[in-house]
Design an enzyme around this catalytic site. Structure first.
Site, PDB file in Angstrom:
ATOM      1  N   LYS A 158       0.864  -1.179   0.000  1.00 45.88           N
ATOM      2  CA  LYS A 158       0.000   0.000   0.000  1.00 45.88           C
ATOM      3  C   LYS A 158       0.896   1.224   0.000  1.00 45.88           C
ATOM      4  CE  LYS A 158      -3.734  -2.095   2.700  1.00 45.88           C
ATOM      5  NZ  LYS A 158      -4.491  -2.034   3.967  1.00 45.88           N
ATOM      6  N   HIS A 161       0.438   5.977   3.551  1.00 44.21           N
ATOM      7  CA  HIS A 161      -0.685   6.872   3.843  1.00 44.21           C
ATOM      8  C   HIS A 161      -0.235   7.952   4.817  1.00 44.21           C
ATOM      9  CE1 HIS A 161      -4.684   8.158   5.189  1.00 44.21           C
ATOM     10  NE2 HIS A 161      -5.131   7.617   4.073  1.00 44.21           N
ATOM     11  N   HIS A 164       0.241   7.418   8.581  1.00 43.68           N
ATOM     12  CA  HIS A 164       1.448   6.840   9.174  1.00 43.68           C
ATOM     13  C   HIS A 164       2.493   7.901   9.514  1.00 43.68           C
ATOM     14  CE1 HIS A 164      -0.030   3.010   7.294  1.00 43.68           C
ATOM     15  NE2 HIS A 164       0.315   2.604   8.500  1.00 43.68           N
TER      16      HIS A 164
END
Length: 598
Positions: A158, A161, A164
């Site tokens: 992923k 984001h 984080h």
């Protein structure tokens, strides 16, 4: 004559000692020790530098009578102000402590301003700029040793984001602080690289994946596949079953599943390292849930053999955490099909780390939604007989609200960093004070990241906060831009006066209130680091540095270096150089790279 000899002997001791604020704290504790018949070490924690206020400050240090009462040094009954006055009357003034007075249950001490300037600014003429405030008795009570900090820990396959960001910068701050205070620090990134999400992704890639797109924009394509397969799984039982099958194949080490998973993991780590480099963040270890598949099965066996693992009605394996043993509070460690969960692997990871690194403390940095997870983790470790679980700690944090770029709702960290750099570059181009730079984009990047960090760190970590682009990037006010601007301005002052700095300076030439106020503020630096080490909150250091910048701004206006007599200019330059070093040191602990021009 005797007074002069006393002054000289104190001065010689002063020059030899490298303890800055600690020197004054120790000497005041000596006075108190003789009067109260207590050890100096017992009294030092009760002494604190007085925070700088707007009005004229009469004292440099204060002693709390309440603290002495709490520690059994003074009787806990009686009028607290009378106790303060009685103690103050027994203490003698001398060439170091000029005045002693009381107020609101405090005994206040005013030290010789010449000694204050000499002591605090002396290290900056000896090339000891980065040691300032670190050789303090306050840190003697802090446990040293090996600290393992687990932070960032995004899920592989992923894009990174923006959610984080907090774990990454908070963990980096904690690791920097612990290292600065003398701990051996292991910085660990524990990747979410296992679990049912990979069952979904593996099954999804078989149906929606494209090898060509994976080469062109790997994380973007994996993200698209993951979104698509999740949407399909909502109403398609075949997809759900395919995901379960793929994850079971992973746990059984079937080559096709493991090969695809390894490809996703390698791609992700490479992409993440690029983002970490931009943030100035490094890791000693890239670990992950996948490292602990076998260990998780061993944990299950140990729990069984100890009688701690129960089988619930739905077939899952659970550990009873209820106080009465009535299964009212359980932690699930095993699915009904025998596959492990996140917490099972976390237990195995903790045991493995203790064996491998012999840490003295382990700190996990994640959002506050995981508080119950870590409570369960530590309780299960203790139930298994691992007493060191008491030295494990979860540092939790709130959510960032409204962190969006112009492009849409899904916020990836690289987009946020790009936008911070672009906006900062625009602001710098509009400013009349911007200097010519070799690499304006690099400066804008560093200043933009400073702005992100300071906006995040100003309040308590557990609080949610609202992200605000415009407020964050202001050059005035309490922002990361203001920290960088002040540092760059001080660097410019030093460059313009190159050759003027001297090995010695006359501390009596810094009598102005603005000079003394900066010195009084610097007295608190070790206390701020000590407080930060106790609760692991960056707000103490951030607010200390912002206050320092405001004091420096006043001093810039009132204490010119250029045009002053040489000895006055040298003394002022030493003051500004010292403030610049402390500012830079503090910024580095926060994870900010100071810029010299902007």
């Amino acid at each position: 004559m005797n007074g002069l000899l006393t002054f000289l002997s104190q001065f010689i001791f002063l020059v030899r000692s490298g303890n800055m604020a600690s020197f004054f704290r120790r000497r005041i504790a000596e006075k108190l020790s003789r009067t109260l018949q207590q050890s100096e070490d017992a009294l030092i924690p009760a002494l604190a530098a007085v925070p700088v206020m707007k009005k004229q400050q009469a004292a440099d240090f204060k002693l709390s009578i309440n603290t002495l009462r709490d520690n059994g040094i003074l009787p806990s009954s009686g009028d607290i102000q009378l106790q303060a006055e009685d103690l103050a009357s027994q203490l003698k003034r001398d060439s170091m402590v000029e005045d002693i007075f009381t107020g609101r249950g405090l005994v206040m001490f005013k030290v010789n301003p010449k000694l204050l300037a000499q002591k605090l600014l002396e290290p900056f003429g000896k090339g000891e700029d980065d040691k300032f405030g670190l050789n303090s008795e306050l840190f003697n009570s802090l446990k040293k040793g090996t600290t393992l900090v687990e932070y960032s820990s995004p899920n592989i396959a992923k894009k990174f984001h923006a959610g984080h960001l907090r774990s990454t910068i908070i963990g980096n701050f904690i690791a920097n602080l612990k290292q600065t205070l003398g701990n051996d620090v292991i910085r660990m990134n524990y990747l979410g690289d296992w679990g049912m999400q990979f069952g979904l992704l593996g099954a999804g890639f078989g149906q929606f994946g494209c090898v060509e797109k994976l080469k062109q924009n790997p994380l973007q394509h994996l993200f698209e596949v993951y979104v698509q397969v999740n949407k399909e799984a909502e109403h398609n039982e075949d997809i759900k079953q395919a995901a379960r099958d793929f994850f079971r194949q992973l746990e059984q080490h079937e080559s096709h599943a493991v090969s695809l998973w390894q490809q996703f993991r390698d791609i992700t780590v490479e992409e993440y390292q690029h983002v970490y480099k931009r943030l100035g963040v490094q890791f000693d270890v890239y670990s992950g849930e996948s490292f602990h598949q076998d260990g998780a099965q061993e944990v299950v066996q140990q729990l069984r053999s100890r009688g701690l693992l129960k089988i619930a009605e739905n077939g899952t394996g659970v550990v009873d955490l209820s106080a009465d043993g009535d299964m009212s509070s359980v932690s699930t460690l095993l699915r009904s099909d025998g596959t492990t969960l996140y917490i099972t692997r976390d237990i195995a990871a903790a045991v493995d780390r203790k064996e491998k690194y012999s840490f003295d403390e382990m700190i996990y940095v994640t959002d506050k939604s995981q508080q119950n997870h870590f409570y369960q983790l530590f309780q299960i470790l203790l139930a298994m007989g691992h007493s060191w679980a008491d030295r494990c700690r979860h540092v939790s944090f709130g959510l960032v609200q409204g962190m969006k770029t112009r492009t849409g709702d899904v916020v990836f960290l690289e987009d946020v960093l790009d936008e911070a750099r672009t906006r900062m570059l625009h602001n710098m181009s509009q400013s009349n004070t911007t200097k010519e730079m070799d690499d304006p984009e690099d400066t804008a990047e560093k200043v933009g990241i400073s702005a992100l960090i300071v906006q995040d760190f100003k309040g308590p970590l557990q609080s949610d906060y609202k992200f605000d682009w415009d407020r964050m990037l202001q050059a005035q006010g309490d922002t990361g831009v203001f920290l960088q601007y002040t540092h760059a301005r001080l660097c410019s002052l030093k460059r313009r006066n190159e050759g003027l700095e001297a090995a010695t300076f006359d501390p009596s030439l810094l009598p102005e209130r603005t000079s003394v106020t900066i010195l009084q503020h610097l007295l608190r630096y070790d206390e701020v680091l000590y407080q930060s080490a106790q609760d692991l909150q960056p707000k103490h250091l951030v607010n200390f540095l912002l206050k320092l910048c405001h004091l420096i701004a006043s001093a810039h206006r009132e204490l010119p270096v250029k045009g002053s007599p040489q000895d006055v200019a040298q003394a002022r330059l030493r003051l500004f150089s010292g403030a610049c070093s402390v500012l830079a040191n503090g910024m580095k602990i926060l994870g900010i790279t100071p810029v010299d021009k902007m």
